[in-house]
Design an enzyme around this catalytic site. Structure first.
Site, PDB file in Angstrom:
ATOM      1  N   PHE A  49       0.806  -1.223   0.000  1.00 23.33           N
ATOM      2  CA  PHE A  49       0.000   0.000   0.000  1.00 23.33           C
ATOM      3  C   PHE A  49       0.838   1.272   0.000  1.00 23.33           C
ATOM      4  CE2 PHE A  49       0.839  -0.174   4.519  1.00 23.33           C
ATOM      5  CZ  PHE A  49       0.664   1.120   5.008  1.00 23.33           C
ATOM      6  N   LYS A  50       2.092   1.165   0.406  1.00 21.60           N
ATOM      7  CA  LYS A  50       2.944   2.357   0.440  1.00 21.60           C
ATOM      8  C   LYS A  50       3.136   2.962  -0.956  1.00 21.60           C
ATOM      9  CE  LYS A  50       3.502   1.534   4.820  1.00 21.60           C
ATOM     10  NZ  LYS A  50       4.728   1.295   5.534  1.00 21.60           N
TER      11      LYS A  50
END
Length: 497
Positions: free
Chosen positions: A112-113
């Site tokens: 998700f980063k």
């Protein structure tokens, strides 16, 4: 829109200044002076937009010193199919009736980063030009696994920047470690630390706020900035995907506009769920924010008791990106909940630094309980959740997402709440293939890392992301390992100052 520091409310900077600095001089985090509104009509309108268009619309509310063209330059370059394997950028999968997996891992590093770290380099370089900054920007990153690779990938060969990443030597998965050690780019550096993530994070913060170090960098025409979620430019892109997913569900007829949802987030540093909090207070109808932790359950205890105490045993788990005992972004939340009381923030976080513990007021305890539900699970329960979801729904989730699934199940049993719910799915299962495969098959595999990936592909029918498949033949470039007390000297040596 100006930005204050959590430890100096009187400070006012533009978004460009907040993004380039990363952290305020006195150690506070930058926070917008108000939370902009998003109306039901705007949510309806967002449903007809692409992800880059939605992002640009929301960023315009926060980055008011950016022109529309500058924002579109950032969003169009970051959120494209050259970076993401899904045209939707953030995919929504149906787990069961009224429960949705928000898949945030279709970017270049499969976590998700990427949703924030693909756009941060554009924000940062655009900000530097806006404030006429004529210095090389040095990005220092502490990572528990995913931020490091995503930052390295985002900043590799970006002109005018250099990036150094520190990770806990025994605190990341084999795939995460290999991703970082094989990183390409002329301006990147990676180093293992003999300690845990909190040692990495504390070391980076100490270097950021060290006057002597900053003076040495200044004399060499360099300055520090951050790609961790202490940087507002990292956090605001995360707000986007919660608003976007709500608009998408409205567009698809899954929910009616104005209908409340729950949001479940597996988190250690609190940034990902803080972004959901911002989305809620902008106007997304949210019933409950559900904070899911692994056995390093400092956040669960804090939300349930109002006492933050990092003086506890640290566990290395199968969900290593949440192996954190100091949750940096909690400072932003408490700053907002106290009515921007910087004196209280300095008192509490001074106690955290000196004693490892603080307790908030009864008023804040009540606000925490009103906004959040918190729960945790251990590795055995995490793997059981992976197995159950695979068997029941033919869906394969990673070890962090499984923590969220388990805590959400506990929440439903405890409350009987059947509100439609978004679960933030934060990483590809292939990043943690050993643990996921063990959970799915019910036994420990003796295959090597890449054979495990192939076996998991057979079972899950999920295509192996090209970014992970290509790792097998890449040479390792970085092998340094240091003690936490040597970080400052290491940084200065790498920068040649």
């Amino acid at each position: 829109m100006f930005y204050n520091s959590t430890r100096n409310t009187g400070l006012k900077v533009t978004s460009a200044e907040a993004i380039t600095q990363g952290i305020s001089a006195e150690g506070g985090l930058f926070v917008p002076e108000s939370i902009p509104e998003i109306t039901p009509e705007e949510i309806e309108s967002l449903g007809g937009m692409s992800y880059p268009e939605r992002a640009a619309y929301i960023f315009a509310k926060y980055l008011t010193d950016f022109t529309e063209a500058e924002i579109r330059y950032c969003t169009d370059n970051a959120y494209s199919t050259k970076n993401f394997e899904s045209e939707s950028i953030a995919e929504i999968s149906h787990l069961f009736e009224g429960t949705y997996m928000l898949e945030l891992w279709h970017g270049p590093t499969c976590a998700f980063k990427d949703m924030a770290l693909q756009i941060l380099p554009y924000f940062l370089t655009t900000s530097a030009k806006k404030i006429n900054l004529d210095k090389k920007i040095v990005i220092l990153v502490a990572t528990s696994g995913d931020t490091g690779k995503a930052a390295l990938e985002g900043f590799k060969d970006v002109e005018g920047t250099e990036i150094l990443v520190f990770y806990p030597e025994q605190g990341v998965s084999p795939m995460q470690k290999r991703q970082m050690k094989t990183q390409e780019g002329e301006n990147v550096g990676v180093c293992a630390l003999k300690g845990n993530f909190d040692d990495c994070q504390n070391g980076v913060k100490a270097i950021f706020t060290n006057a002597d170090v900053k003076e040495k960098l200044d004399s060499a025409s360099m300055m520090f900035s951050s790609a961790n979620s202490i940087n507002w430019g990292r956090l605001v892109p995360q707000v986007v995907y919660y608003i976007s997913s709500y608009a998408e569900l409205v567009k698809d007829g899954e929910i009616t506009n104005g209908e409340k949802i729950n949001i479940v987030v597996p988190t250690g540093n609190f940034g990902n769920i803080l972004a959901a909090y911002y989305a809620k207070h902008m106007g997304v109808p949210v019933n409950k924010l559900i904070c899911a932790s692994n056995i390093n359950n400092v956040l669960t205890d804090f939300i349930n008791t109002g006492v933050y105490d990092r003086n506890r045993k640290f566990y290395a788990t199968c969900s290593p990106s949440m192996d954190i005992l100091i949750s940096s972004n909690l400072e932003r939340l408490l700053y907002l909940m106290t009515g921007r009381n910087d004196e209280l923030i300095k008192e509490w976080f001074g106690k955290l630094a000196a004693e490892g513990r603080y307790e908030v007021t009864d008023d804040i305890k009540a606000k925490l309980k009103d906004e959040f539900y918190a729960g945790f699970c251990d590795d055995e329960q995490t793997k059981a959740a992976i197995h159950a979801v695979y068997e029941k729904y033919s869906y394969t989730c990673d070890t962090h997402t499984a923590v969220a699934v388990k805590v959400y199940e506990d929440y439903r049993k405890e409350t009987g709440d059947t509100t439609r719910t978004i679960i933030a799915s934060t990483a590809s299962p292939y990043k943690f293939s050993a643990s996921v495969l063990e959970a799915v098959e019910g036994k420990t595999s003796e295959l090597d890392e890449y054979d495990m990936v192939d076996r998991l592909a057979e079972l899950s029918n999920i295509p192996v992301p090209s970014a992970l498949a290509d790792l097998k033949n890449k040479p390792e470039r970085f092998s340094d390992s240091i003690e936490s007390g040597d970080m400052q000297e290491y940084v200065l040596r790498c920068l040649g100052v």
